[in-house]
Design a protein around this motif. Structure first.
Motif, short mmCIF file in Angstrom:
data_model
loop_
_atom_site.label_atom_id
_atom_site.label_comp_id
_atom_site.label_asym_id
_atom_site.label_seq_id
_atom_site.Cartn_x
_atom_site.Cartn_y
_atom_site.Cartn_z
N GLY A 126 -0.39 17.03 10.46
CA GLY A 126 -1.78 17.48 10.31
C GLY A 126 -2.04 18.25 9.03
O GLY A 126 -3.09 18.86 8.87
N MET A 127 -1.08 18.17 8.09
CA MET A 127 -1.24 18.93 6.85
C MET A 127 -2.52 18.58 6.10
O MET A 127 -3.10 19.40 5.40
N TYR A 128 -2.98 17.32 6.23
CA TYR A 128 -4.15 16.88 5.46
C TYR A 128 -5.37 16.58 6.33
O TYR A 128 -6.39 16.15 5.84
N SER A 129 -5.24 16.77 7.66
CA SER A 129 -6.37 16.37 8.51
C SER A 129 -7.42 17.47 8.55
O SER A 129 -7.12 18.63 8.27
N LEU A 130 -8.63 17.08 8.90
CA LEU A 130 -9.79 17.97 8.79
C LEU A 130 -9.57 19.34 9.43
O LEU A 130 -9.68 20.37 8.80
N GLY A 131 -9.23 19.36 10.72
CA GLY A 131 -9.07 20.64 11.39
C GLY A 131 -7.61 21.05 11.52
O GLY A 131 -7.28 21.95 12.27
N GLY A 132 -6.71 20.36 10.80
CA GLY A 132 -5.29 20.66 10.89
C GLY A 132 -4.64 20.07 12.14
O GLY A 132 -3.49 20.38 12.46
N GLN A 133 -5.37 19.21 12.87
CA GLN A 133 -4.79 18.62 14.08
C GLN A 133 -3.82 17.49 13.72
O GLN A 133 -3.95 16.92 12.64
N PRO A 134 -2.85 17.16 14.62
CA PRO A 134 -1.90 16.09 14.33
C PRO A 134 -2.64 14.80 13.94
O PRO A 134 -3.73 14.54 14.43
N ASP A 135 -2.02 14.04 13.05
CA ASP A 135 -2.71 12.87 12.49
C ASP A 135 -1.79 11.65 12.51
O ASP A 135 -0.64 11.73 12.93
N LYS A 136 -2.32 10.50 12.04
CA LYS A 136 -1.55 9.27 11.90
C LYS A 136 -1.49 8.92 10.41
O LYS A 136 -2.37 9.32 9.66
N ALA A 137 -0.50 8.11 10.03
CA ALA A 137 -0.45 7.63 8.64
C ALA A 137 -0.75 6.14 8.63
O ALA A 137 -0.13 5.37 9.37
N LEU A 138 -1.72 5.75 7.83
CA LEU A 138 -2.04 4.32 7.68
C LEU A 138 -1.24 3.76 6.51
O LEU A 138 -1.13 4.42 5.47
#
Ligand code: ADP
Ligand code: MG
Length: 320
Positions: A126-138
């Motif tokens: 989540g380093m780059y996601s809007l609210g710092g929430q866990p994310d996925k990598a495309l």
């Protein structure tokens, strides 16, 4: 720079508060934001609407997916790694080609598998996601940009940002990567913004870091008077983002691939306001007109017709 901004105010420049209150909050329903805040969902939706996007090679969600990474990235023409919920070009790696050990980035630097996995883990955390929430990598197709932009682009793919109100494309800007922007066209990363005439697709004035410039800072090539190919298709794609998302105020990012033509890169529900500096005119006049003229019942063709009339009106307004 302040002189330029002062002069722009007379031309109806809007600030962040006005953008948020009058346009973003008033025209973008909260429930519709999910479609643009996650690039996986945007891609899926675009497919449903027959709007082309860069091919998706894979999605990394967890450690299990990471094991499949070597298959997802086995592309001799390179690929792009991107956080699904990122913005401003943060966390994106643009890979040009494989090397014997590792890969060459668009910027010319090298990266090895370990560093790439490290970067993907950062994305997942989540380093780059809007609210710092866990994310996925495309992992997606790397766009090969159209030659028309060859002399005004530096190591990366330019994109075209279009501001669309109630489905009417009102303002456009070409964004060009520079040595500073590391293969990405985002203005926050040091990309150059060039105003584009909505009616014709011709480039006008340009800016970098909110200051006016005339030539590309790295290639020294003049930036004015370049015709953007596929302009009608670009306007249509931008206009149709309205049907696709239901968002009344949106920034549409489009790239031109030399083989595939225009591709939708992403949509932004809170598009930046620097586009006014690149166009040396404020958004308020055209946004207010579009507010009145916009109608859900209008077809995309009709909305483009309105867009062209507004662009023409605006020329007259500024000149008078
Ligand atoms: N598939 C791609 N191929 C080549 N360059 C890309 C690709 N995707 C993104 N880029 C570069 O990165 C920039 C930002 O990408 P974008 O998808 O708009 O993400 P963000 O939300 O961070 O702005 C683009 O303007 C472009 O320069
Ligand atoms: Mg973008």
């Amino acid at each position: 720079m302040f002189g330029a901004i002062k002069a722009l105010r007379r031309n109806g420049v809007i600030g962040i508060n006005e953008r948020n209150i009058r346009y973003v909050n008033a025209l973008n329903a909260r429930r519709s934001l999910v479609t643009v805040d996650d690039k996986c969902i945007t891609k899926q939706l675009a497919q449903d609407f027959d709007i082309p996007t860069p091919d998706l090679y894979g999605v990394v969600r967890d450690a299990r997916d990471m094991k499949k990474l070597p298959e997802m990235i086995a592309h001799p023409d390179g690929f792009v790694v991107k956080p699904a919920q990122g913005s401003q070009g943060k966390g994106i790696i643009v890979i040009d080609s494989p090397l014997k050990h590792g890969w060459r980035l668009s910027s010319g630097r090298r990266i090895d598998l370990g560093a790439m996995q490290f970067q993907i883990n950062n994305i997942l955390s989540g380093m780059y996601s809007l609210g710092g929430q866990p994310d996925k990598a495309l992992i997606e197709y790397r766009v090969k940009f159209d030659d028309v932009f060859g002399k005004i682009s530096f190591k990366g793919v330019p994109d075209i940002r279009v501001i669309v109100l109630k489905g009417i494309p009102v303002f456009a800007m070409l964004r060009l990567p520079t040595a500073a922007s590391d293969g990405k066209a985002n203005l926050h990363r040091g990309g150059v913004g060039v105003g584009v005439d909505i009616a014709t697709g011709e480039t006008r004035q340009a800016m970098q870091y909110d200051a006016l410039i005339e030539v590309h800072p790295d290639t020294a090539h003049p930036l004015e008077g370049i015709h953007t190919p596929y302009w009608d298709e670009i306007l249509m794609m931008a206009a149709r983002s309205y049907e696709m998302t239901g968002l009344g105020y949106v920034g549409v990012d489009i790239v031109l691939d030399r083989d595939k033509g225009p591709l939708l890169l992403e949509l932004n529900a809170r598009p930046g306001i620097s586009i006014q500096i690149a166009n040396r005119r404020g958004l308020r006049f055209v946004l207010e007109k579009a507010m009145v003229l916009g109608d859900e019942k209008h077809s995309a063709e009709k909305r483009i017709e309105i867009a062209r009339t507004l662009a023409f009106d605006q020329e007259i307004e500024i000149a008078s």
